[in-house]
Design an enzyme around this catalytic site. Structure first.
Site, mmCIF file in Angstrom:
data_model
loop_
_atom_site.group_PDB
_atom_site.id
_atom_site.type_symbol
_atom_site.label_atom_id
_atom_site.label_comp_id
_atom_site.label_asym_id
_atom_site.label_seq_id
_atom_site.Cartn_x
_atom_site.Cartn_y
_atom_site.Cartn_z
ATOM 1 C CD GLU A 190 -1.188 -2.286 2.247
ATOM 2 O OE1 GLU A 190 -1.923 -2.880 3.051
ATOM 3 O OE2 GLU A 190 0.035 -2.527 2.127
ATOM 4 C CB CYS A 240 -0.296 -3.839 8.973
ATOM 5 S SG CYS A 240 0.826 -2.582 8.349
ATOM 6 C CB CYS A 285 -0.463 -0.332 5.372
ATOM 7 S SG CYS A 285 1.166 -1.034 5.087
ATOM 8 C CB ALA A 334 16.382 -45.948 -3.320
ATOM 9 C CB SER A 336 17.744 -42.672 -4.920
ATOM 10 O OG SER A 336 18.550 -41.752 -4.197
ATOM 11 C CB THR A 349 18.205 -38.105 3.914
ATOM 12 O OG1 THR A 349 16.998 -38.872 3.957
ATOM 13 C CG2 THR A 349 18.317 -37.425 2.563
ATOM 14 C CG LEU A 380 19.030 -30.888 2.066
ATOM 15 C CD1 LEU A 380 18.701 -31.138 3.529
ATOM 16 C CD2 LEU A 380 17.958 -31.469 1.155
ATOM 17 N NE ARG A 415 21.261 -27.388 -6.494
ATOM 18 C CZ ARG A 415 20.958 -28.350 -5.628
ATOM 19 N NH1 ARG A 415 20.991 -28.111 -4.320
ATOM 20 N NH2 ARG A 415 20.603 -29.543 -6.036
ATOM 21 C CG LEU A 433 11.163 -37.174 8.469
ATOM 22 C CD1 LEU A 433 10.612 -37.074 9.884
ATOM 23 C CD2 LEU A 433 12.421 -36.324 8.315
#
Length: 374
Positions: free
Chosen positions: A57, A81, A90, A168, A174, A202, A210, A213, A309
């Site tokens: 805003e 807000c 705002c 896998a 994998s 893992t 992790l 990119r 997991l």
């Protein structure tokens, strides 16, 4: 029923597209876009870029002559807000600018706002209308909404499998089941999340980075900004995190979640933070973990992990959005299966709702959510 003009509808669709430009940079803040409408035209448009930058805003007010802003309509994807954070409120900015009407897609679920911004505008005799494209606005900020209402982030579960449901080979191999287009698509999901969670197995077996990119995946961020790397969260009950691997060598913060206090030589370099989590049946309590991530202002979290997991997430019904990539390969009966869950009878098997299926390069992407059964 609230009525909206065709121009207001057009402006809100535009504001939603603008808000998406902050998909990878707004961090703990909501993604918000806004337009100013006057005399049958959209006279200004803007969006919130990142924490500490002007809200949408204020952005549109700043870029427009004050005489044009007066008596205009502000169309915005989230309730303005009413509190002071890193920037000013705002709602007050709109009042000071002299707008005549404010059209809002959805109320702000933040307890610091939660209708107070709308009330402030109405108290200033500004016409307020709420609910235009509210579902689209909610979807754009599903993580922010989850954290404000439930205290935990929105949970993405990503997995990839062969056509016969294997992740896998029997020996653990994998890389790569899916093709390059699917892997780039995963980067876009990573990019919108402020944290990525995986398990220690893992880390030890796959040695992942992790990270996001950005150059490879084509993620577009607002000019002058660079997207941050997500917090990488490693669940390691017994403190087996190695002292050297690709994850530790890559850029970005690491949260090492353990069941007891352990020492790690990289602490001295401030590369990792350890958090000792409560255990449930000898495993890290995932519900408590999510609340801790919410406390750390994580809006969206992606789980990229092994079958155990991911199976726990499903059994604990903590998945908000599942994404499964199917590759045109057959790995056979000795290969490892997709999720480690063990219903004893068909009636106990978790049900999922398939939302959509579409091609991503040579692979298929299947989006799903858990069904409503207890």
């Amino acid at each position: 029923m609230t009525k909206f003009t065709d121009l207001e509808r057009l402006a809100m669709r535009r504001a939603l597209l603008l808000a998406e430009k902050g998909l990878y940079t707004t961090g703990e803040n909501p993604r918000v876009g806004a337009c100013l409408v006057k005399d049958g035209n959209i006279i200004a448009q803007g969006f919130h870029r990142a924490p500490g930058y002007p809200h949408a805003e204020v952005e549109v007010i700043k870029q427009t002559d004050a005489s044009l802003v007066r008596e205009s309509t502000c169309v915005v994807t989230l309730e303005p807000c009413s509190h002071v954070g890193k920037t000013g409120p705002c709602a007050q900015a709109l009042i000071d600018a002299g707008v005549a009407r404010v059209v809002v897609a959805m109320e702000d679920p933040n307890p610091l706002v939660a209708g107070r911004g709308l009330a402030k505008l109405r108290d200033a005799n500004i016409d307020v209308a709420v609910g235009l494209y509210s579902q689209e606005a909610h979807s754009l900020n599903r993580g922010f909404v989850s954290r404000m209402i439930y205290g935990r982030p929105y949970v993405w579960l990503k997995s990839a499998a062969s056509l016969d449901g294997k992740v896998a080979m029997a020996n653990g191999e994998s890389k790569w089941i899916t093709g390059p287009d699917a892997r780039r698509d995963v980067q876009r999901i990573r990019g919108r999340c402020q944290a990525i969670v995986t398990g220690i197995n893992t880390v030890l077996v796959d040695d992942p980075q992790l990270t996001v990119r950005h150059n490879e995946s084509g993620l577009i961020v607002p000019e002058g900004l660079s997207a941050k790397q997500p917090l990488r969260v490693i669940l390691d009950t017994q403190g087996r995190l190695p002292t050297s691997n690709r994850l530790l060598d890559a850029a970005g913060p690491i949260l090492w979640v353990t069941g007891n206090k352990y020492q790690h030589p990289l602490w001295a370099k401030r590369r990792i933070e350890q958090w000792v989590a409560p255990l449930c049946d000898g495993q890290i309590d995932l519900k408590i973990l999510l609340l801790e991530l919410g406390r750390r202002q994580i809006n969206e979290v992606l789980f990229e992990a092994g079958t155990t997991l991911l199976g726990r997430l499903i059994e604990d019904r903590l998945v908000d959005q599942g994404v499964l990539y199917y590759a045109p390969k057959l790995l056979g009966q000795t290969a490892r299966s997709l999720y480690d869950i063990a219903p004893t009878q068909l009636a106990d098997a978790p049900e999922v709702i398939i939302q959509r299926i579409f091609e991503v390069g040579e692979d298929l992407r299947l989006d799903w959510i858990l069904g409503t059964q207890a």
